[in-house]
Design a protein around this motif. Sequence first.
Motif, PDB file in Angstrom:
ATOM      1  N   THR A  16     -49.815  66.083 -49.923  1.00  0.00           N
ATOM      2  CA  THR A  16     -50.273  67.291 -50.261  1.00  0.00           C
ATOM      3  C   THR A  16     -48.431  68.099 -49.620  1.00  0.00           C
ATOM      4  O   THR A  16     -48.164  68.797 -50.534  1.00  0.00           O
ATOM      5  N   VAL A  17     -47.301  67.340 -49.689  1.00  0.00           N
ATOM      6  CA  VAL A  17     -46.341  67.558 -49.452  1.00  0.00           C
ATOM      7  C   VAL A  17     -45.599  67.863 -50.618  1.00  0.00           C
ATOM      8  O   VAL A  17     -46.100  67.152 -52.139  1.00  0.00           O
ATOM      9  N   VAL A  18     -44.420  68.833 -50.372  1.00  0.00           N
ATOM     10  CA  VAL A  18     -43.792  69.566 -52.044  1.00  0.00           C
ATOM     11  C   VAL A  18     -42.480  68.638 -51.379  1.00  0.00           C
ATOM     12  O   VAL A  18     -41.953  69.727 -50.994  1.00  0.00           O
ATOM     13  N   LEU A  19     -42.257  68.057 -52.400  1.00  0.00           N
ATOM     14  CA  LEU A  19     -40.900  67.804 -52.183  1.00  0.00           C
ATOM     15  C   LEU A  19     -39.319  68.760 -52.807  1.00  0.00           C
ATOM     16  O   LEU A  19     -39.509  69.423 -53.890  1.00  0.00           O
ATOM     17  N   PRO A  20     -38.391  68.708 -52.068  1.00  0.00           N
ATOM     18  CA  PRO A  20     -37.475  69.282 -52.833  1.00  0.00           C
ATOM     19  C   PRO A  20     -36.695  68.887 -53.754  1.00  0.00           C
ATOM     20  O   PRO A  20     -35.558  69.798 -54.379  1.00  0.00           O
ATOM     21  N   VAL A  21     -36.697  68.080 -54.175  1.00  0.00           N
ATOM     22  CA  VAL A  21     -36.659  67.278 -55.389  1.00  0.00           C
ATOM     23  C   VAL A  21     -37.767  66.804 -56.389  1.00  0.00           C
ATOM     24  O   VAL A  21     -38.780  67.431 -56.240  1.00  0.00           O
ATOM     25  N   ASP A  22     -37.078  66.538 -57.215  1.00  0.00           N
ATOM     26  CA  ASP A  22     -37.520  66.617 -58.833  1.00  0.00           C
ATOM     27  C   ASP A  22     -38.422  64.751 -58.500  1.00  0.00           C
ATOM     28  O   ASP A  22     -38.028  64.482 -59.072  1.00  0.00           O
ATOM     29  N   ALA A  23     -39.184  65.084 -57.766  1.00  0.00           N
ATOM     30  CA  ALA A  23     -40.289  63.605 -57.289  1.00  0.00           C
ATOM     31  C   ALA A  23     -41.202  63.783 -57.338  1.00  0.00           C
ATOM     32  O   ALA A  23     -41.802  65.143 -56.306  1.00  0.00           O
ATOM     33  N   VAL A  24     -42.306  62.547 -57.038  1.00  0.00           N
ATOM     34  CA  VAL A  24     -43.257  63.259 -56.127  1.00  0.00           C
ATOM     35  C   VAL A  24     -43.329  61.731 -55.054  1.00  0.00           C
ATOM     36  O   VAL A  24     -43.182  60.343 -55.494  1.00  0.00           O
ATOM     37  N   LEU A  25     -43.940  62.358 -53.527  1.00  0.00           N
ATOM     38  CA  LEU A  25     -44.512  60.944 -52.655  1.00  0.00           C
ATOM     39  C   LEU A  25     -45.734  60.622 -53.387  1.00  0.00           C
ATOM     40  O   LEU A  25     -46.598  61.308 -53.338  1.00  0.00           O
ATOM     41  N   ALA A  82     -36.180  66.142 -44.865  1.00  0.00           N
ATOM     42  CA  ALA A  82     -37.095  67.182 -45.101  1.00  0.00           C
ATOM     43  C   ALA A  82     -38.410  66.652 -44.848  1.00  0.00           C
ATOM     44  O   ALA A  82     -39.380  67.192 -44.411  1.00  0.00           O
ATOM     45  N   LEU A  83     -38.332  65.181 -45.137  1.00  0.00           N
ATOM     46  CA  LEU A  83     -40.221  64.648 -44.793  1.00  0.00           C
ATOM     47  C   LEU A  83     -40.490  64.521 -43.520  1.00  0.00           C
ATOM     48  O   LEU A  83     -41.452  64.566 -42.921  1.00  0.00           O
ATOM     49  N   LEU A  84     -39.120  64.313 -42.852  1.00  0.00           N
ATOM     50  CA  LEU A  84     -39.508  64.107 -41.548  1.00  0.00           C
ATOM     51  C   LEU A  84     -39.388  65.487 -40.570  1.00  0.00           C
ATOM     52  O   LEU A  84     -39.511  65.661 -39.687  1.00  0.00           O
ATOM     53  N   SER A  85     -39.443  66.317 -41.080  1.00  0.00           N
ATOM     54  CA  SER A  85     -38.812  67.705 -40.653  1.00  0.00           C
ATOM     55  C   SER A  85     -40.375  68.335 -39.195  1.00  0.00           C
ATOM     56  O   SER A  85     -41.644  67.322 -40.013  1.00  0.00           O
ATOM     57  N   GLY A  86     -40.695  68.705 -39.147  1.00  0.00           N
ATOM     58  CA  GLY A  86     -41.328  69.860 -38.013  1.00  0.00           C
ATOM     59  C   GLY A  86     -42.167  70.254 -38.713  1.00  0.00           C
ATOM     60  O   GLY A  86     -43.705  70.664 -38.372  1.00  0.00           O
ATOM     61  N   ALA A  87     -41.277  71.102 -39.555  1.00  0.00           N
ATOM     62  CA  ALA A  87     -42.063  72.429 -40.204  1.00  0.00           C
ATOM     63  C   ALA A  87     -41.744  72.268 -41.818  1.00  0.00           C
ATOM     64  O   ALA A  87     -40.823  71.715 -41.961  1.00  0.00           O
ATOM     65  N   GLY A  88     -42.091  73.298 -42.868  1.00  0.00           N
ATOM     66  CA  GLY A  88     -41.912  73.212 -43.915  1.00  0.00           C
ATOM     67  C   GLY A  88     -42.783  72.183 -45.126  1.00  0.00           C
ATOM     68  O   GLY A  88     -42.992  72.304 -44.847  1.00  0.00           O
ATOM     69  N   SER A  89     -42.145  72.909 -46.011  1.00  0.00           N
ATOM     70  CA  SER A  89     -43.472  72.236 -47.889  1.00  0.00           C
ATOM     71  C   SER A  89     -42.923  70.933 -47.956  1.00  0.00           C
ATOM     72  O   SER A  89     -44.059  70.584 -48.358  1.00  0.00           O
ATOM     73  N   ALA A  90     -41.936  70.067 -47.254  1.00  0.00           N
ATOM     74  CA  ALA A  90     -42.231  68.568 -47.567  1.00  0.00           C
ATOM     75  C   ALA A  90     -42.127  68.035 -46.076  1.00  0.00           C
ATOM     76  O   ALA A  90     -42.542  67.004 -46.194  1.00  0.00           O
ATOM     77  N   SER A  91     -42.888  68.612 -44.846  1.00  0.00           N
ATOM     78  CA  SER A  91     -42.807  68.687 -43.798  1.00  0.00           C
ATOM     79  C   SER A  91     -43.980  67.369 -43.677  1.00  0.00           C
ATOM     80  O   SER A  91     -45.342  67.812 -44.237  1.00  0.00           O
ATOM     81  N   LEU A  92     -44.309  65.850 -43.565  1.00  0.00           N
ATOM     82  CA  LEU A  92     -45.039  64.958 -43.615  1.00  0.00           C
ATOM     83  C   LEU A  92     -46.192  65.899 -42.111  1.00  0.00           C
ATOM     84  O   LEU A  92     -46.901  65.382 -41.847  1.00  0.00           O
TER      85      LEU A  92
END
Length: 147
Positions: A16-25, A82-92
């Motif tokens: 469900t994360v939203v990446l800050p780039v044009d890609a999908v996890l 961004a994926l490893l951050s504690g918060a934010g739309s890309a935070s795992l």
Amino acid sequence: MQMSAVRTAVAEAASTVVLPVDAVLTCTGYTPDAVLEPHFFCGEYSVEFDRSMRRGMDTVELTCRVLVGLADDENAQRLLDALLSGAGSASLKGAIEAARGAPGQPALGGAADDLHVMRVQGYRWYEHQGAQYIGAELIIKIIGKGD
């Protein structure tokens, strides 16, 4: 807890994360033969049985990995950060812990009682099936009934 259900639910939450780039996890609840990066997967785990009497509760430490391609070293590391951050739309961490459910409700759609993303470790280069990635591990503590 049935670990296959737990691992599948963790991967679904991570997706469900939203990446800050044009890609999908892409996400899997198992260690894949090959990855379509960026990719999150559930790897090995350890179980501490019988944390309460008569199979009342088990505790699991699940090691998950996230791998990012190396087309551009700096941008790959920015995406990983961004994926490893504690918060934010890309935070795992944020995405996975959102699957805890409401207070008093089971976590991971009923697959566990509760969970907590405890730490990130192993921020480094990884080789997976002969390809190189920048990546890291997330350690998730999960508690649930001793099935």
